[in-house]
Every structure is written in structure tokens, then in C-alpha cells.
Design a protein around this motif. Structure first.
Motif, PDB file in Angstrom:
ATOM      1  N   GLU A 442      61.232  57.308  18.428  1.00 21.76           N
ATOM      2  CA  GLU A 442      61.588  56.682  17.273  1.00 21.76           C
ATOM      3  C   GLU A 442      61.879  55.251  17.498  1.00 21.76           C
ATOM      4  N   ILE A 443      61.709  54.419  16.594  1.00 22.19           N
ATOM      5  CA  ILE A 443      62.167  52.876  16.894  1.00 22.19           C
ATOM      6  C   ILE A 443      63.605  52.672  16.645  1.00 22.19           C
ATOM      7  N   HIS A 450      74.299  36.261  13.209  1.00 22.79           N
ATOM      8  CA  HIS A 450      73.465  35.108  13.548  1.00 22.79           C
ATOM      9  C   HIS A 450      73.630  34.604  14.679  1.00 22.79           C
ATOM     10  N   GLU A 451      74.946  34.608  15.236  1.00 25.24           N
ATOM     11  CA  GLU A 451      75.274  33.687  16.606  1.00 25.24           C
ATOM     12  C   GLU A 451      74.614  34.335  17.820  1.00 25.24           C
ATOM     13  N   MET A 452      74.005  35.544  17.692  1.00 26.25           N
ATOM     14  CA  MET A 452      73.333  36.328  18.813  1.00 26.25           C
ATOM     15  C   MET A 452      71.964  35.966  19.046  1.00 26.25           C
ATOM     16  N   LEU A 453      71.499  34.953  18.079  1.00 26.76           N
ATOM     17  CA  LEU A 453      69.955  34.547  17.929  1.00 26.76           C
ATOM     18  C   LEU A 453      69.573  34.255  19.453  1.00 26.76           C
ATOM     19  N   ASP A 454      70.115  33.583  20.193  1.00 27.61           N
ATOM     20  CA  ASP A 454      69.609  33.315  21.452  1.00 27.61           C
ATOM     21  C   ASP A 454      69.345  34.512  22.436  1.00 27.61           C
ATOM     22  N   ARG A 455      70.462  35.384  22.391  1.00 25.80           N
ATOM     23  CA  ARG A 455      70.116  36.855  22.989  1.00 25.80           C
ATOM     24  C   ARG A 455      68.917  37.631  22.544  1.00 25.80           C
ATOM     25  N   VAL A 456      68.987  37.519  21.201  1.00 28.27           N
ATOM     26  CA  VAL A 456      67.736  38.216  20.572  1.00 28.27           C
ATOM     27  C   VAL A 456      66.241  37.552  21.128  1.00 28.27           C
ATOM     28  N   ILE A 457      66.267  36.094  21.222  1.00 27.02           N
ATOM     29  CA  ILE A 457      65.070  35.334  21.768  1.00 27.02           C
ATOM     30  C   ILE A 457      64.730  35.848  23.209  1.00 27.02           C
ATOM     31  N   SER A 458      65.797  35.951  23.997  1.00 31.75           N
ATOM     32  CA  SER A 458      65.608  36.418  25.211  1.00 31.75           C
ATOM     33  C   SER A 458      64.803  37.998  25.292  1.00 31.75           C
ATOM     34  N   PHE A 459      65.424  38.723  24.653  1.00 32.72           N
ATOM     35  CA  PHE A 459      64.765  39.948  24.364  1.00 32.72           C
ATOM     36  C   PHE A 459      63.384  40.012  24.192  1.00 32.72           C
ATOM     37  N   MET A 460      63.129  39.168  23.114  1.00 31.91           N
ATOM     38  CA  MET A 460      61.802  38.975  22.674  1.00 31.91           C
ATOM     39  C   MET A 460      60.896  38.524  23.883  1.00 31.91           C
ATOM     40  N   GLU A 461      61.335  37.449  24.689  1.00 32.49           N
ATOM     41  CA  GLU A 461      60.886  37.016  25.877  1.00 32.49           C
ATOM     42  C   GLU A 461      60.378  38.142  26.928  1.00 32.49           C
ATOM     43  N   LYS A 462      61.243  38.940  26.862  1.00 33.41           N
ATOM     44  CA  LYS A 462      61.317  40.156  28.183  1.00 33.41           C
ATOM     45  C   LYS A 462      59.990  41.062  27.605  1.00 33.41           C
ATOM     46  N   GLU A 463      59.861  41.496  26.345  1.00 28.22           N
ATOM     47  CA  GLU A 463      58.840  42.104  25.721  1.00 28.22           C
ATOM     48  C   GLU A 463      57.520  41.397  25.925  1.00 28.22           C
ATOM     49  N   ILE A 464      57.528  40.176  25.756  1.00 25.09           N
ATOM     50  CA  ILE A 464      56.156  39.298  25.795  1.00 25.09           C
ATOM     51  C   ILE A 464      55.807  39.468  27.382  1.00 25.09           C
ATOM     52  N   GLU A 465      56.873  39.368  28.283  1.00 25.73           N
ATOM     53  CA  GLU A 465      56.624  39.207  29.539  1.00 25.73           C
ATOM     54  C   GLU A 465      55.902  40.579  30.100  1.00 25.73           C
ATOM     55  N   SER A 574      52.133  53.618  22.365  1.00 25.74           N
ATOM     56  CA  SER A 574      52.786  54.632  23.263  1.00 25.74           C
ATOM     57  C   SER A 574      54.247  54.193  23.634  1.00 25.74           C
ATOM     58  N   HIS A 575      54.394  52.670  23.679  1.00 28.46           N
ATOM     59  CA  HIS A 575      55.581  51.752  24.147  1.00 28.46           C
ATOM     60  C   HIS A 575      56.828  51.978  23.175  1.00 28.46           C
ATOM     61  N   GLN A 576      57.776  51.898  23.945  1.00 31.07           N
ATOM     62  CA  GLN A 576      59.305  52.039  23.081  1.00 31.07           C
ATOM     63  C   GLN A 576      59.103  50.844  22.161  1.00 31.07           C
ATOM     64  N   SER A 577      59.762  50.889  20.866  1.00 31.26           N
ATOM     65  CA  SER A 577      59.523  49.699  19.969  1.00 31.26           C
ATOM     66  C   SER A 577      61.103  49.723  19.468  1.00 31.26           C
ATOM     67  N   TYR A 578      61.354  48.099  18.870  1.00 30.26           N
ATOM     68  CA  TYR A 578      62.530  47.785  18.535  1.00 30.26           C
ATOM     69  C   TYR A 578      62.665  47.469  17.034  1.00 30.26           C
ATOM     70  N   CYS A 579      63.631  47.170  16.485  1.00 34.00           N
ATOM     71  CA  CYS A 579      63.763  46.328  15.176  1.00 34.00           C
ATOM     72  C   CYS A 579      64.854  45.699  15.235  1.00 34.00           C
ATOM     73  N   ILE A 580      65.150  44.542  15.064  1.00 33.10           N
ATOM     74  CA  ILE A 580      66.349  43.839  15.277  1.00 33.10           C
ATOM     75  C   ILE A 580      66.822  43.100  13.780  1.00 33.10           C
ATOM     76  N   LEU A 581      67.611  43.484  13.077  1.00 30.04           N
ATOM     77  CA  LEU A 581      68.106  42.928  12.043  1.00 30.04           C
ATOM     78  C   LEU A 581      69.199  41.830  12.035  1.00 30.04           C
ATOM     79  N   ILE A 582      68.766  40.578  12.016  1.00 29.29           N
ATOM     80  CA  ILE A 582      69.742  39.525  11.868  1.00 29.29           C
ATOM     81  C   ILE A 582      70.624  39.282  10.620  1.00 29.29           C
ATOM     82  N   ALA A 583      71.824  39.462  10.309  1.00 24.43           N
ATOM     83  CA  ALA A 583      72.332  39.296   8.998  1.00 24.43           C
ATOM     84  C   ALA A 583      73.773  39.225   9.253  1.00 24.43           C
ATOM     85  N   ASP A 584      74.187  38.557   8.212  1.00 25.31           N
ATOM     86  CA  ASP A 584      75.813  38.334   7.966  1.00 25.31           C
ATOM     87  C   ASP A 584      76.108  38.714   6.490  1.00 25.31           C
TER      88      ASP A 584
END
Length: 683
Positions: A442-443, A450-465, A574-584
Motif C-alpha cells: 500500500e502506498i 508548506h513550511e515542511m518543503l525542505d524536509r520533503v526535498i530531503s526525503f526525495m533525495e534519500k529515495e534518489i540515493e 516491488s519497493h515501498q512507495s510514498y505520496c506526499i500532499l503539500i497543502a494549507d
């Protein structure tokens, strides 16, 4: 009868001259029938109730004694307020009438009056709109409120509707057969029309509405079922007489067992194909539910009986992906699969078309290139369109006409609520795969501000790594002064600045040429792009198993079904997937959408909630011609009646004697007057 009343002009009523008739025309009312079927959209409640029972801000009607002389004060330009005190329900109330100074002469000290208006509990005050000397007759508890245009006033519509009913009400004929009236204990048509305009109680209003909801749904479904019957029978259809044992052998060879939902749907489709009726079926299945495998089973059945199949999809990349997976499944059984898109040119194209015409090609997959004149099938038996709402009616028809009334299967990964499916697609049979294959992860969905954008980008970088890829979806391409929403260009530039060549972002949006979009998707598919920043052009049918993260910026600007479609772009490997909703979100509906998304991955559950939040008109994002405007009925709240009406309509239309049976005469006449039995709509 309705069509007779539709021939009597409004000017037949006393007092309606050319000017008033013109005013009614603006509301779409030119005949007696149109006037009588112009129902109020809400009702003013003038029932006497105890003040303790009425909520603050509600409408209230009270009867009492005038305690003080009314006084009028003027303010602004031509504005006034008339005030006095009233003794009612054991309380002293302040009464205010705005811009009705003439009432001063009608309201006498110590007289008894009936007042209606908005109740302010905190101030013991009524902002009044209606005045009646003495005790108002209780049979006038409810007053219909009509939609107005131009100079027309509510009391004008009420007055002429009353006159029309008195003169012509006895001409309203019953159209629902007696057996259904008795089975559902429905009141007569004439009574329902009268009560909807002039109700005396809540209970009878409920009965009138119940009757008219059933009638509206029944008439619409009679039309749908008639089209369905004609679709099934006018061609005689073709019977694809496949070998059941061979088909079982193919199903057993599949790399994974079918889910129960897939088995059910395969039985429905194969039953249609074997029958001599023409198949016209909609196959709904959530993202990843295994529609392609079901399509391959139908194609196998067709090929094993000597028929060809065509699968038309909206994009080249999706056509290629389908061709790869179907070739893998069908080729071991000597079933030939071809791919035709605008990229297939010259000698290769000529050879492919020659094989097709000679009957050496069993399955052809492609884009709208399939409907070109030089594409000739030898024996086309099955036509499948994927994401059929992306193709025009004519494109779908051209493909059907490549064969002698081939069976037709429409597939969609957009979960459509059942109520909408049986209304917008009522002339089709509907099959639903409402179960995902075992073992799918399950995803995980998160909603962040919005203020958590930097943390979201860090999470994106981990997945790309870890060798994975990421989608970022933004609502707009470029900056807009009206909408303070992040756009794709800005986000892309933020990533370029942060990553400085370490990772590779790509930018895709609606202004790119189709060739440029295809190239970008290929690069992402091949792993040359780590993060694809895009508008919603990736919404449908892209399969990149290595993409494990979907980031949606300003997610509250999308509907639930659209968010779910976007989320379905990940979670395909086969890998765990994520969906991040950024919204106010600023509204309660916006907040509710975000919460619902984090609570369920079930597309059908989401689509039902989306329908409740948005209503049928907005569900498809634009006015869908298949969805009618009902005057009384509401598809969302009255869905049980819609189901009943559909069953009853099918039962009647498919009865052999429907066109001759006397008990259906009135219903047939009405349907005929509505143009139901003309075949113009069928294509």
C-alpha cells in the motif's frame, strides 16, 4: 397528457400578456407543462413553532400582540427600518422590518399579528420579511421559492402556477404503471405536482418528492435501457465461440492467479463474447487492479476463435507499454501482437498493415493511428479502448466500424461512483474490479504544510540515493497573480539550484509539443531523469515501476479522484512507495480531502466521497453530456431509488410486449414525446 400540456402556450392563462410571457421565456417556460414542471428549489417554512425549538438564525413564524407603536427610522438613500415590540410565546420580542415603511399604517397597537422572519436568539429579535394581520391560516405553512430571472417575482410565479393547476391539473395523466405505484406506495402524478408547488405539511412534501424522484429516474433509465437494447440487438452481434478449455489453459499459464474480482469480470466479458448479442461493456478498475490481464484473456478468446482484436490507448508510451506486456503474455500461444503509432513509418508500417489485412496479425495495439483509412482488419471481433473518456465519440465509432459490429470493451482506471456509472454510462453494462492483486504494498500517504518543503526535498533525495525516482506535480505552469500556488517552473528551478548537477530534474507541462512530452517520459522511463516536475499531464497510464515517490504541491487544488490517479503513478514496483500532499487548505472541504487521502487507498471509496463533496456536475471536471439535469432527483442522495428505477426500466424495456401492452400506453406515449424511440442518439 404531458405533450398536450406542452402544446398549450402560457398566454392561455388569464393575465399573461406578451411582456409577462417574455419574462417567463427567460426562465425557459413557454407552455403550461413547463410551468407546472418548474418546481420550487426550496421552501419557506411558516409553521408556528415554539421559540425554544428554533435554532439561532433559522426562519420562525410567531403569532402575538403588538406592545408598542411601530416607529420608522430612515438611513442611507431610500433605506428604512420599521421597529416595534411583540408579545409572543411568553416573551417580549423586538421586530424589525427593513425597507417596508408602509406597514406602519397596517400595524396597530394591541392588535394581533402573524410575523415571519429570521430568529436572533441572543437578542430576542426577529428580522421580519412577512406580515399578516390576525392569525394566518395554517394550511399555508410552506411556500415554494422559485428560481427567478429579470423582473419576475416569486409571488407572480406562484399566482400563475396556481391558476394553471386549477385549469389544467386534471389533464396530468399517470405515466407510471399501476404495479409500480402499488409496489412502492407512490402517490399519483397529479397529486405530486400539486404538492410540490403547494405543500401543506412536511410529510406530504416528502411523499411528493419521493414519487417525482422515482419518475425522473425511471424516465431517464427507460431511455438508457432502450439504447442498451438497440445496441445489443440491432446488429445481431457476433458470437465469439472460443474453446473454454483452451481459455482455461491460458488463464492457468498467467504468472499470478486471478483475484476473485478479476474472475467475476472475466466471466461477465466472456459470457458477452460467446452470446450473439453485441457487447457494450465498461470495465472499471482501480490503478494496478489488473485490467490489462483481463483484456489479454478477452483477446486470447477472440484469437482462438479466429477473430482479431484492437486496443486503442491515448498515448504512444502507453501503447508501447501495453504492447510489451501483451506480447509477453500472448506470444507463447502463437498469438501475434502488433504496435501501430505515428512513430511506425515506411516499410515497417506497410508490412504491419499487410499482415493485418491478411489476418496474420491477431492483436493490434495503438493510438488514434488505428482509425486511419488504410488500417484494414480481416476479421475484427473485439475493440478495446483504454481511458475511453480521452477519445471523442467519433474516434471510438471509427474504430468500431473497422469490423462487422465487433464486441466493444471500454476500460478506465478513473474510479467512477456506481451512481454516476449507471447514469452517465447507463446504456452500457458495467463491470468493476474492486480488489487489488495480493502482495501489492500500500502506498503510504502523508499530508504536510508548506513550511515542511525542505524536509520533503530531503526525503526525495534519500529515495534518489537508493536508485529510485520521484514525481513532483504542481497545479500551474507559470506564476499567476490570482492564484498563490507553486508552479512547475519555480519548483524545477528550486531543484536545479539545490542539486547543482548532483541529481537530474526534468520539467514537463501542457505547453510542450507531444513529441517533447514523449521524449521526456522516455528519459524518465529509462532512468536518465531522477525527478520529473510536471503539471497533471502524467495523470493517466504511465508505468514507471522505479518511481516510488509522488509529491503533489498545493494538493488542495485537485479533486479527490485526480489526487488518487496521481498517487497511482507510483507503487508499481516491488519497493515501498510514498505520496506526499503539500497543502494549507483554507476550507473545511479542502481539509477533509487531505484527511480522506491519508485514510484510504480505495479509489471507489474516494470517488464516492468526491461525488458527495463536489456533486455530479463537477465530478468529470467539465459538463458531461451523459449526466442529465434532474429537477427533483439527486443522484448522490437518492442513489437507492436510481438503482430501483434502473432495474424496473430494464425489466420493462426487455419485456417482449412492452411496445404493445396496454398497461404501458401512457409511459410509451410520454417516452415517444421525449424522442426516446428515435435512434439518432445511438452513435
Amino acid at each position: 397528457m404531458a405533450n398536450n400540456l406542452n402544446e398549450i402556450p402560457l398566454t392561455a392563462l388569464k393575465g399573461i400578456g406578451a411582456e409577462t410571457a417574455k419574462a417567463f421565456k427567460e426562465l425557459g417556460i413557454a407552455t403550461i407543462y413547463e410551468l407546472l414542471w418548474n418546481f420550487p428549489y426550496r421552501y419557506e417554512d411558516y409553521r408556528m413553532r415554539d421559540l425554544t425549538e428554533v435554532d439561532n438564525g433559522e426562519r420562525i413564524t410567531v403569532f402575538g400582540e403588538v406592545l408598542t407603536e411601530p416607529t420608522v427610522s430612515y438611513y442611507g438613500r431610500k433605506k428604512s427600518k420599521l421597529s416595534f415590540r411583540l408579545s409572543a410565546s411568553g416573551q417580549v420580542l423586538k421586530i424589525d422590518f427593513f425597507n417596508q415603511p408602509y406597514l406602519k399604517n397596517k400595524i396597530e397597537l394591541n392588535s394581533e399579528v402573524t410575523i415571519s422572519g429570521k430568529w436572533d436568539r441572543n437578542r430576542a429579535q426577529i428580522t421580519a420579511s412577512k406580515f399578516h394581520a390576525g392569525l394566518k391560516a395554517q394550511e399555508e405553512n410552506f411556500e415554494g421559492v422559485y428560481r427567478l430571472k429579470g423582473n419576475l417575482r416569486n409571488k407572480t410565479i406562484l399566482k400563475y402556477t396556481k391558476q394553471a393547476f386549477e385549469l389544467y391539473g386534471n389533464q396530468i395523466e399517470e405515466v407510471i404503471p399501476q404495479e409500480f405505484l402499488q409496489a412502492y406506495q407512490l402517490i399519483s402524478r397529479a397529486d405530486a405536482v400539486r404538492i410540490l408547488h403547494f405543500p401543506k405539511s412536511e410529510a406530504e412534501l416528502k411523499q411528493a418528492r419521493r414519487r417525482m424522484v422515482y419518475e425522473e429516474f425511471l424516465l431517464f433509465q427507460m431511455k438508457m435501457q432502450f439504447f442498451r437494447k438497440i445496441e445489443r440487438e440491432r446488429s445481431g452481434g457476433i458470437s465469439i465461440d472460443y474453446d473454454v478449455h483452451e481459455l482455461r489453459r491460458y488463464i492457468d499459464s498467467l504468472p499470478f492467479p486471478l483475484t476473485n474480482a478479476q474472475k467475476r469480470v472475466v466471466n461477465e466479458i466472456s459470457g458477452d463474447m460467446k452470446s450473439h448479442f453485441h457487447m457494450n461493456r465498461l470495465l472499471q478498475g482501480d490503478v494496478g487492479s489488473g485490467k490489462t490481464v483481463v483484456a489479454s484473456i478477452a483477446m486470447f478468446a477472440a484469437a482462438s476463435s479466429g477473430f482479431q482484436s484492437a486496443l486503442m490507448v491515448p498515448t504512444e508510451i502507453l501503447a508501447e507499454q501495453h504492447a510489451d506486456s501483451l506480447f509477453e503474455l500472448l506470444e507463447p500461444f502463437n498469438i501475434t501482437v502488433g504496435l501501430l503509432t505515428s512513430s511506425v513509418k515506411g516499410k515497417k508500417r506497410r508490412e504491419l498493415l499487410a499482415m493485418l489485412e491478411a489476418g496474420e496479425l491477431d492483436v493490434l495495439i495503438g493510438t488514434h493511428a488505428l482509425i486511419q483509412d488504410d488500417v484494414i482488419f480481416k476479421r475484427l471481433g473485439l475493440v478495446i479502448t483504454d481511458e475511453q473518456h480521452r477519445f471523442g465519440v467519433n474516434q471510438r465509432r471509427f474504430l468500431r466500424e473497422k469490423g462487422e459490429y465487433p464486441d466493444v470493451l471500454f476500460m478506465t482506471a478513473t474510479p467512477i461512483p456506481r451512481t454516476l456509472a449507471i447514469t452517465a454510462f447507463g446504456e452500457m453494462d458495467v463491470s468493476i474490479i474492486d480488489e487489488l492483486p495480493a502482495g501489492r504494498k500500500e502506498i503510504e500517504t502523508f499530508w504536510v504544510k508548506h513550511e515542511m518543503l525542505d524536509r520533503v526535498i530531503s526525503f526525495m533525495e534519500k529515495e534518489i540515493e537508493q536508485g529510485r525516482q520521484v514525481y513532483v506535480i504542481c497545479p500551474l505552469i507559470e506564476e499567476s497573480e490570482k492564484l498563490d500556488v507553486q508552479n512547475a517552473v519555480d519548483f524545477y528551478n528550486i531543484l536545479l539550484g539545490k542539486w547543482k548537477g548532483k541529481y537530474t530534474p526534468g520539467l514537463m507541462h501542457g505547453r510542450l509539443l507531444p513529441v517533447e512530452k514523449e521524449e521526456l517520459m522516455r528519459e524518465f522511463n529509462d532512468g536518465a531523469i531522477d525527478c520529473l516536475v510536471s503539471t497533471t499531464v502524467v495523470e493517466v497510464g504511465v508505468n514507471v515501476p522505479n518511481a516510488t515517490m509522488m509529491v503533489i504541491y498545493d494538493a488542495d487544488r485537485f479533486g479527490l479522484s485526480q489526487l488518487h490517479q496521481l498517487r497511482g503513478r507510483v507503487g508499481r514496483g516491488s519497493h515501498q512507495s510514498y505520496c506526499i500532499l503539500i497543502a494549507d487548505p483554507k476550507t473545511e472541504v479542502g481539509k477533509e480531502r487531505m484527511t480522506i487521502m491519508t485514510e484510504t487507498n480505495d479509489g471507489f471509496a474516494l470517488s464516492e466521497r468526491d461525488l458527495e463533496l463536489r456533486g455530479p456536475g463537477d465530478f468529470f471536471g467539465k459538463k458531461q453530456s451523459g449526466i442529465p439535469e434532474f429537477k427533483v432527483a439527486d443522484m448522490v442522495h437518492d442513489y437507492r431509488v436510481l438503482e430501483l428505477a434502473r432495474q424496473d426500466a430494464a425489466k420493462m424495456i426487455f419485456e417482449e410486449d412492452f411496445m404493445n401492452e396496454p398497461r404501458f400506453t401512457q409511459l410509451r406515449n410520454l417516452l415517444e414525446s421525449l424522442g426516446v424511440f428515435s435512434e439518432e442518439k445511438l452513435d
